[in-house]
Design a protein around this motif. Sequence first.
Motif, PDB file in Angstrom:
ATOM      1  N   LEU A 144       0.807  -1.209   0.000  1.00  0.00           N
ATOM      2  CA  LEU A 144       0.000   0.000   0.000  1.00  0.00           C
ATOM      3  C   LEU A 144       0.845   1.267   0.000  1.00  0.00           C
ATOM      4  O   LEU A 144       1.923   1.322   0.585  1.00  0.00           O
ATOM      5  N   SER A 145       0.316   2.299  -0.648  1.00  0.00           N
ATOM      6  CA  SER A 145       0.806   3.661  -0.497  1.00  0.00           C
ATOM      7  C   SER A 145      -0.186   4.402   0.394  1.00  0.00           C
ATOM      8  O   SER A 145      -1.354   4.002   0.495  1.00  0.00           O
ATOM      9  N   PRO A 146       0.252   5.477   1.066  1.00  0.00           N
ATOM     10  CA  PRO A 146      -0.687   6.228   1.919  1.00  0.00           C
ATOM     11  C   PRO A 146      -1.916   6.671   1.136  1.00  0.00           C
ATOM     12  O   PRO A 146      -1.805   7.237   0.046  1.00  0.00           O
ATOM     13  N   GLY A 147      -3.089   6.383   1.673  1.00  0.00           N
ATOM     14  CA  GLY A 147      -4.339   6.763   1.024  1.00  0.00           C
ATOM     15  C   GLY A 147      -4.943   5.688   0.148  1.00  0.00           C
ATOM     16  O   GLY A 147      -6.084   5.830  -0.314  1.00  0.00           O
ATOM     17  N   ALA A 148      -4.215   4.606  -0.090  1.00  0.00           N
ATOM     18  CA  ALA A 148      -4.722   3.521  -0.942  1.00  0.00           C
ATOM     19  C   ALA A 148      -5.298   2.408  -0.083  1.00  0.00           C
ATOM     20  O   ALA A 148      -4.715   2.020   0.925  1.00  0.00           O
ATOM     21  N   ASP A 149      -6.462   1.915  -0.470  1.00  0.00           N
ATOM     22  CA  ASP A 149      -7.092   0.802   0.250  1.00  0.00           C
ATOM     23  C   ASP A 149      -7.861  -0.063  -0.739  1.00  0.00           C
ATOM     24  O   ASP A 149      -8.950   0.317  -1.185  1.00  0.00           O
ATOM     25  N   PRO A 150      -7.290  -1.210  -1.122  1.00  0.00           N
ATOM     26  CA  PRO A 150      -7.962  -2.073  -2.110  1.00  0.00           C
ATOM     27  C   PRO A 150      -9.061  -2.937  -1.519  1.00  0.00           C
ATOM     28  O   PRO A 150      -9.699  -3.694  -2.244  1.00  0.00           O
ATOM     29  N   GLY A 151      -9.289  -2.842  -0.216  1.00  0.00           N
ATOM     30  CA  GLY A 151     -10.255  -3.726   0.437  1.00  0.00           C
ATOM     31  C   GLY A 151     -11.632  -3.671  -0.188  1.00  0.00           C
ATOM     32  O   GLY A 151     -12.259  -4.715  -0.448  1.00  0.00           O
ATOM     33  N   SER A 152     -12.152  -2.474  -0.455  1.00  0.00           N
ATOM     34  CA  SER A 152     -13.502  -2.357  -1.012  1.00  0.00           C
ATOM     35  C   SER A 152     -13.565  -2.925  -2.426  1.00  0.00           C
ATOM     36  O   SER A 152     -14.573  -3.534  -2.814  1.00  0.00           O
TER      37      SER A 152
END
Length: 272
Positions: A144-152
């Motif tokens: 991950l990079s700050p601000g990235a969230d692949p969970g959704s």
Amino acid sequence: GTLERDELSFFLKGDTSLDEVSVPNPLPWLAPAGWKDLVCLSGLADVFGPLVGDCESADKESELREWYDLETPELVPVPLGYDDKITPLQRLCMVRCFRPDRAFFAVKQFVIAVQGEQFVQPPNLDFQRIYNQSAPAMPMVFILSPGADPGSDIQLLGDELGFSGNKLRLCALGQGQGPVAEGYIDQGSKKGFWVLLQNCHLLVSWLKRLEKILEQLKEPNADFRLWLTTLPTDAFPLGILQRALKVVTEPPDGLKLNMRATYSKIDQATLE
């Protein structure tokens, strides 16, 4: 290639000599290291020959100071007519001397000018394609990079492929969550559902255990998939990374990339 070796070496290393600067620094606003690099640059190419003299001239020095004081000097032409005479790489060398804090951003402009904008834009992640390249015994590690969230996005893909509800187990790793995650992996590998372990960097002490679990995983259910998310950490076990499908995520930067990322998730059926 088209890059001058000496100029490229200067941009990467600056003036590496141990000698004292031969010309006193007339610019109180320029750091000593920057002046040392500038004097070295003046002897690197003919186009930079007048540079030291320009810095010693009161009128020309004021123009250089205005450029130096800009928030983003890499986006503005270099003053005193240099911008019309220097190559993109030589422009980088000047930014290094005057504003080394903007060198990273200047490199981005260099790549756009020489190669094209597409080489500095992060690609949109195609989760279906990532899934197609995966296998039951191959975890997918999202760095991950700050601000990235692949969970959704992983959950949306699960909904499309029939892996939602009890067929998708989520676990945010933290203190005491190791046994819970281990249970999910054991059940998922036998019954064929997905397991998403988020924030693996928060429980690096358990990751060695996860490495052993994956090594002992024999013939898991064909539907089983293990998704992992983590911030960059040197404590992440090499054994997991070697067997994993690795994906680097970056949040879109700016309106254009945000719009592109949004439209990339809309299929033709939705548009119609």
